[in-house]
Design a protein around this motif. Structure first.
Motif, PDB file in Angstrom:
ATOM      1  N   GLY A 114       0.804  -1.220   0.000  1.00 27.86           N
ATOM      2  CA  GLY A 114       0.000   0.000   0.000  1.00 27.86           C
ATOM      3  C   GLY A 114       0.829   1.257   0.000  1.00 27.86           C
ATOM      4  N   GLY A 115       0.155   2.391   0.217  1.00 27.97           N
ATOM      5  CA  GLY A 115       0.807   3.692   0.162  1.00 27.97           C
ATOM      6  C   GLY A 115       1.681   3.974   1.360  1.00 27.97           C
ATOM      7  N   LEU A 116       2.626   4.859   1.154  1.00 28.63           N
ATOM      8  CA  LEU A 116       3.550   5.294   2.202  1.00 28.63           C
ATOM      9  C   LEU A 116       3.457   6.804   2.363  1.00 28.63           C
ATOM     10  CD1 LEU A 116       6.737   3.201   1.312  1.00 28.63           C
ATOM     11  CD2 LEU A 116       5.336   2.924   3.370  1.00 28.63           C
ATOM     12  N   ASP A 117       3.807   7.280   3.562  1.00 32.39           N
ATOM     13  CA  ASP A 117       3.834   8.719   3.835  1.00 32.39           C
ATOM     14  C   ASP A 117       5.253   9.265   3.955  1.00 32.39           C
ATOM     15  OD1 ASP A 117       0.940   8.913   4.094  1.00 32.39           O
ATOM     16  OD2 ASP A 117       1.196   7.850   6.000  1.00 32.39           O
ATOM     17  N   ALA A 118       6.213   8.412   4.293  1.00 28.66           N
ATOM     18  CA  ALA A 118       7.590   8.878   4.485  1.00 28.66           C
ATOM     19  C   ALA A 118       8.525   7.688   4.510  1.00 28.66           C
ATOM     20  CB  ALA A 118       7.719   9.681   5.781  1.00 28.66           C
ATOM     21  N   ILE A 119       9.811   7.986   4.323  1.00 29.22           N
ATOM     22  CA  ILE A 119      10.907   7.021   4.462  1.00 29.22           C
ATOM     23  C   ILE A 119      11.875   7.586   5.495  1.00 29.22           C
ATOM     24  CG2 ILE A 119      12.714   5.736   3.269  1.00 29.22           C
ATOM     25  CD1 ILE A 119      10.101   5.181   1.941  1.00 29.22           C
ATOM     26  N   SER A 120      12.365   6.737   6.402  1.00 30.86           N
ATOM     27  CA  SER A 120      13.357   7.173   7.377  1.00 30.86           C
ATOM     28  C   SER A 120      14.498   6.159   7.432  1.00 30.86           C
ATOM     29  CB  SER A 120      12.736   7.322   8.768  1.00 30.86           C
ATOM     30  OG  SER A 120      13.711   7.771   9.696  1.00 30.86           O
TER      31      SER A 120
ATOM     32  N   GLN B 260      26.211   5.693  -0.586  1.00 27.81           N
ATOM     33  CA  GLN B 260      25.353   4.690  -1.214  1.00 27.81           C
ATOM     34  C   GLN B 260      23.976   5.254  -1.527  1.00 27.81           C
ATOM     35  OE1 GLN B 260      24.523   1.277   1.263  1.00 27.81           O
ATOM     36  NE2 GLN B 260      23.391   0.222  -0.341  1.00 27.81           N
ATOM     37  N   LEU B 261      23.404   6.005  -0.593  1.00 27.42           N
ATOM     38  CA  LEU B 261      22.089   6.600  -0.831  1.00 27.42           C
ATOM     39  C   LEU B 261      22.150   7.616  -1.968  1.00 27.42           C
ATOM     40  CD1 LEU B 261      19.129   6.992  -0.102  1.00 27.42           C
ATOM     41  CD2 LEU B 261      19.847   8.631   1.665  1.00 27.42           C
ATOM     42  N   ALA B 262      23.195   8.433  -1.995  1.00 28.41           N
ATOM     43  CA  ALA B 262      23.336   9.419  -3.069  1.00 28.41           C
ATOM     44  C   ALA B 262      23.444   8.743  -4.429  1.00 28.41           C
ATOM     45  CB  ALA B 262      24.557  10.300  -2.808  1.00 28.41           C
ATOM     46  N   GLU B 263      24.159   7.617  -4.484  1.00 31.78           N
ATOM     47  CA  GLU B 263      24.307   6.896  -5.749  1.00 31.78           C
ATOM     48  C   GLU B 263      22.984   6.276  -6.197  1.00 31.78           C
ATOM     49  OE1 GLU B 263      27.480   4.200  -4.901  1.00 31.78           O
ATOM     50  OE2 GLU B 263      29.054   5.682  -5.352  1.00 31.78           O
ATOM     51  N   LEU B 264      22.204   5.757  -5.254  1.00 33.65           N
ATOM     52  CA  LEU B 264      20.912   5.174  -5.605  1.00 33.65           C
ATOM     53  C   LEU B 264      19.940   6.229  -6.129  1.00 33.65           C
ATOM     54  CD1 LEU B 264      20.398   2.704  -2.610  1.00 33.65           C
ATOM     55  CD2 LEU B 264      20.694   2.072  -5.021  1.00 33.65           C
ATOM     56  N   LEU B 265      20.092   7.462  -5.643  1.00 33.94           N
ATOM     57  CA  LEU B 265      19.183   8.535  -6.043  1.00 33.94           C
ATOM     58  C   LEU B 265      19.654   9.282  -7.289  1.00 33.94           C
ATOM     59  CD1 LEU B 265      18.464   9.986  -2.493  1.00 33.94           C
ATOM     60  CD2 LEU B 265      16.792   8.868  -3.975  1.00 33.94           C
ATOM     61  N   ARG B 266      20.881   8.971  -7.741  1.00 33.41           N
ATOM     62  CA  ARG B 266      21.478   9.764  -8.826  1.00 33.41           C
ATOM     63  C   ARG B 266      20.699   9.625 -10.128  1.00 33.41           C
ATOM     64  NH1 ARG B 266      26.969   8.258  -8.745  1.00 33.41           N
ATOM     65  NH2 ARG B 266      27.183   9.875  -7.155  1.00 33.41           N
ATOM     66  N   ASP B 267      20.329   8.429 -10.501  1.00 36.54           N
ATOM     67  CA  ASP B 267      19.627   8.191 -11.760  1.00 36.54           C
ATOM     68  C   ASP B 267      18.212   7.710 -11.479  1.00 36.54           C
ATOM     69  OD1 ASP B 267      21.976   8.758 -13.282  1.00 36.54           O
ATOM     70  OD2 ASP B 267      22.707   6.747 -12.796  1.00 36.54           O
TER      71      ASP B 267
ATOM     72  N   VAL C 216      14.478   3.373  -1.541  1.00 34.86           N
ATOM     73  CA  VAL C 216      14.537   4.348  -2.638  1.00 34.86           C
ATOM     74  C   VAL C 216      13.470   4.037  -3.684  1.00 34.86           C
ATOM     75  CG1 VAL C 216      15.952   5.185  -4.552  1.00 34.86           C
ATOM     76  CG2 VAL C 216      16.956   4.951  -2.261  1.00 34.86           C
ATOM     77  N   ALA C 217      13.323   2.776  -4.040  1.00 32.58           N
ATOM     78  CA  ALA C 217      12.290   2.394  -5.008  1.00 32.58           C
ATOM     79  C   ALA C 217      10.900   2.775  -4.501  1.00 32.58           C
ATOM     80  CB  ALA C 217      12.358   0.896  -5.289  1.00 32.58           C
ATOM     81  N   SER C 218      10.653   2.582  -3.222  1.00 32.71           N
ATOM     82  CA  SER C 218       9.365   2.933  -2.636  1.00 32.71           C
ATOM     83  C   SER C 218       9.171   4.445  -2.580  1.00 32.71           C
ATOM     84  CB  SER C 218       9.259   2.339  -1.232  1.00 32.71           C
ATOM     85  OG  SER C 218       9.352   0.930  -1.264  1.00 32.71           O
ATOM     86  N   ALA C 219      10.244   5.185  -2.289  1.00 27.50           N
ATOM     87  CA  ALA C 219      10.149   6.646  -2.258  1.00 27.50           C
ATOM     88  C   ALA C 219       9.806   7.212  -3.626  1.00 27.50           C
ATOM     89  CB  ALA C 219      11.462   7.245  -1.750  1.00 27.50           C
ATOM     90  N   ARG C 220      10.248   6.548  -4.673  1.00 23.32           N
ATOM     91  CA  ARG C 220       9.920   6.978  -6.035  1.00 23.32           C
ATOM     92  C   ARG C 220       8.503   6.579  -6.435  1.00 23.32           C
ATOM     93  NH1 ARG C 220      15.913   5.283  -8.228  1.00 23.32           N
ATOM     94  NH2 ARG C 220      16.797   7.399  -8.262  1.00 23.32           N
ATOM     95  N   ALA C 221       8.057   5.430  -5.961  1.00 20.70           N
ATOM     96  CA  ALA C 221       6.740   4.922  -6.362  1.00 20.70           C
ATOM     97  C   ALA C 221       5.621   5.483  -5.493  1.00 20.70           C
ATOM     98  CB  ALA C 221       6.726   3.398  -6.290  1.00 20.70           C
ATOM     99  N   GLY C 222       5.947   5.931  -4.283  1.00 18.34           N
ATOM    100  CA  GLY C 222       4.922   6.405  -3.374  1.00 18.34           C
ATOM    101  C   GLY C 222       4.171   5.290  -2.680  1.00 18.34           C
ATOM    102  N   ARG C 223       4.682   4.101  -2.765  1.00 13.60           N
ATOM    103  CA  ARG C 223       4.039   2.938  -2.157  1.00 13.60           C
ATOM    104  C   ARG C 223       5.120   1.914  -1.815  1.00 13.60           C
ATOM    105  NH1 ARG C 223       4.300  -0.916  -6.034  1.00 13.60           N
ATOM    106  NH2 ARG C 223       4.553  -0.181  -8.186  1.00 13.60           N
ATOM    107  N   VAL C 224       4.723   0.890  -1.081  1.00 18.17           N
ATOM    108  CA  VAL C 224       5.679  -0.147  -0.680  1.00 18.17           C
ATOM    109  C   VAL C 224       6.123  -0.940  -1.900  1.00 18.17           C
ATOM    110  CG1 VAL C 224       6.017  -2.226   0.692  1.00 18.17           C
ATOM    111  CG2 VAL C 224       4.656  -0.326   1.617  1.00 18.17           C
ATOM    112  N   VAL C 225       7.435  -1.007  -2.106  1.00 16.25           N
ATOM    113  CA  VAL C 225       8.024  -1.818  -3.175  1.00 16.25           C
ATOM    114  C   VAL C 225       9.046  -2.746  -2.535  1.00 16.25           C
ATOM    115  CG1 VAL C 225       9.367  -1.836  -5.301  1.00 16.25           C
ATOM    116  CG2 VAL C 225       7.710  -0.001  -4.896  1.00 16.25           C
ATOM    117  N   LEU C 226       8.757  -4.044  -2.531  1.00 21.92           N
ATOM    118  CA  LEU C 226       9.637  -5.035  -1.926  1.00 21.92           C
ATOM    119  C   LEU C 226      10.033  -6.086  -2.954  1.00 21.92           C
ATOM    120  CD1 LEU C 226       7.786  -5.703   1.461  1.00 21.92           C
ATOM    121  CD2 LEU C 226       9.680  -4.128   1.047  1.00 21.92           C
TER     122      LEU C 226
END
Length: 407
Positions: free
Chosen positions: A281-287, A300-307, A390-400
Motif C-alpha cells: 500500500g501507500g507510504l507517507d515517508a521514508i526514514s 550509497q544513498l546518493a548513488e541510488l538517487l542519482r539516476d 529508494v524504489a518505494s520513495a519513487r513509487a509512493g508505495r511499498v516496493v519489496l
C-alpha cells in the motif's frame, strides 16, 4: 574522590559508581579511557535536575566523553515540531539539557554511533558507554570493554573516570553462550544488506541477554552491517555483545558445546513480516540512518538517487555532525539535498517530533527503527533494504523484492 577531595560534584558521582559496584558485587573499580553519555536525551524534569546538580557542584568529566543524540537538531531547529505545549516543553528542555552536558565538559558529538568518530577505543580498553547499539559495537567489533550502562551512571563514570569491574569488563562474562548457525542462509543472502537487521532482530529475540555466537558470517562483512546487526539485536533483546566466528576479535574457535539454533531463509522471511506492521500500500515517508548513517551509507544513498525518477515523498536521513561535515566537503550532502533528502543531525526521527502529524505509514532500512517507532511515534512500519526504500520513495508505495528469500 568519595570523601570529597575533588569536590562535591565528583563525590556525588562516585557515590553512584560505588553504589552500583556494591550491587554488582564488583571486587574493585576499573579506570576507563572514555565515556559515551545517553543521559543528554531529555526524558523529563529529572533529566535536567540531575545534570544541573552536577553542574552546580562544579563537576567536570575527566576522560574524553562523547554525547549521544539529544531531543533537538541544533543545526536545523525548524525540523522539530513545536505546535503543542508538550512539543514545546520537550524542545525547550531538550536544548537546555544538551547545553548542561556541554557545560560538564562533554564533546557535543550528538551521535548514537560514536564508533564512527576518529578516536574510538582500542582492543581491551575499558570504557563506560551508554546507548545500546554503541555498547554492542564497542564490545563486539572493537573488542573494547563496557557493561550496558544507562542514564546517570554514564555521566558519573565520565566524571570519576571509573566503572565497576563487573559484567562485560571481566573476561569470563564475555564468553559466548549460544550459537546461531547462519550457514543455511547461503552466501547470497548473507552478502545482502537486508540480512543484518533481520538476523539481529531474530537473534536478539531468542538470545535475550545471552552472548550469541554467529557461525557462517562472511569474513569480509563490513562494519555498517555489523552495526545494523548489533543495533537490532540490542533492541529486540538485551544483547550487549556478540561474536562472529572469523570476523570479530574475541570470537571462539570451538562452539560445539554450546546450545545451538539453525537460521534459514523462511525464518528471515517471517522475521521481516514480524517487524513490519504493514506489507503493502501507500507510504507517507521514508526514514533511514538508525543508528546514524556512516559516510559510506550516505554515499550509497546518493548513488541510488542519482539516476531515475525523483522521489515523491519525504525521505529522512539521520546522521552525525561529523559525517554530515564530511559529506558536505565531498559534495555528497549537496547531492542528497538536491535529490530531496532531508538530512537530520543531533537526534533521530523515532525519538523526536520530526515527522509530520499526518504521517502514518513509514518505511525504514533499520531493524531498530522498525522495532521502536510504532510504540514511540505511533506509526506503522515496513522494513526494507536501502534500495527498496529508494524504489518505494519513487513509487509512493511499498516496493519489496522477496526474491532474496528464495533458495
Amino acid at each position: 574522590m568519595l570523601g570529597g577531595r575533588d569536590g562535591a560534584g565528583v563525590a556525588l558521582a562516585m557515590r553512584v559508581i560505588v553504589g552500583l559496584a556494591r550491587i554488582a558485587e564488583a571486587p574493585r573499580l576499573v579506570e576507563i579511557t572514555s565515556a559515551h553519555v545517553d543521559s543528554c536525551l531529555y526524558h523529563g524534569q529529572v533529566s535536567l535536575d540531575f545534570a544541573h546538580r552536577l553542574v552546580d557542584l562544579g563537576a567536570m568529566v575527566r576522560v574524553p566523553t562523547t554525547l549521544n543524540v539529544g531531543s533537538m537538531d541544533l543545526l536545523h531547529p525548524g525540523l522539530i515540531r513545536s505546535s503543542t505545549s508538550a512539543e514545546r516543553r520537550i524542545a525547550t528542555g531538550g536544548r537546555e539539557l544538551m547545553s548542561a552536558y556541554v557545560a560538564l565538559g562533554c564533546t557535543p558529538t550528538w551521535t548514537c554511533a560514536p564508533y564512527q568518530l576518529p578516536d574510538r577505543p582500542r582492543f581491551g580498553e575499558h570504557v563506560a558507554w551508554a546507548e545500546s547499539n554503541a555498547i554492542v559495537f564497542a564490545n563486539s567489533v572493537l573488542g573494547a570493554r563496557t557493561d550496558r550502562y544507562g542514564d546517570f551512571v554514564d555521566i558519573c563514570a565520565a566524571i570519576t573516570g571509573r566503572a565497576p569491574y563487573a559484567g562485560l569488563h571481566t573476561t569470563e562474562a564475555r564468553r559466548g553462550t549460544v550459537v546461531f548457525d547462519c550457514r543455511p542462509l547461503g552466501d547470497r543472502f548473507l552478502r545482502s544488506e537486508l540480512a543484518y537487521p533481520l538476523l539481529g532482530h531474530h537473534v536478539g529475540s531468542l538470545a535475550g541477554s545471552e552472548i550469541p555466537v554467529l557461525v557462517g558470517i562472511p569474513g569480509d562483512v563490513g562494519e555498517d552491517r555489523l552495526k545494523a546487526f548489533g543495533a537490532a539485536a540490542a533492541s529486540a533483546g538485551g544483547v550487549a555483545m556478540f561474536h562472529a566466528v572469523g570476523v570479530t576479535p574475541e570470537a571462539p574457535a570451538a562452539v560445539d558445546q554450546l546450545p545451538r539454533y539453525d537460521v534459514d531463509l523462511s525464518t528471515m522471511r517471517s522475521t521481516r513480516q514480524r517487524l513490519s506492521t504493514i506489507s503493502s500500500g501507500g507510504l507517507d515517508a521514508i526514514s533511514v540512518g538508525t543508528p546514524h548513517a556512516s559516510y559510506d551509507e550516505c554515499v550509497q544513498l546518493a548513488e541510488l538517487l542519482r539516476d531515475g525518477p525523483r522521489i515523491v515523498m519525504p525521505l529522512y536521513l539521520s546522521t552525525g555532525r561529523a559525517t554530515r561535515a564530511q559529506a558536505a566537503e565531498s559534495g555528497v550532502l549537496g547531492s542528497l539535498e538536491a535529490a530531496g533528502v532531508t538530512v537530520v543531525v543531533d537526534t533521530c526521527t523515532y525519538v523526536t517530533s520530526i515527522l509530520a502529524p499526518g504521517v502514518k505509514n513509514v518505511m525504514t532500512n533499520s531493524g531498530k527503527w522498525a522495532h521502536y517507532a510504532p510504540g514511540n511515534i505511533n506509526v506503522d512500519v515496513v522494513l526494507g533494504s536501502l534500495e527498496e526504500c529508494v524504489a518505494s520513495a519513487r513509487a509512493g508505495r511499498v516496493v519489496l523484492d522477496d526474491g532474496l528469500f528464495e533458495s
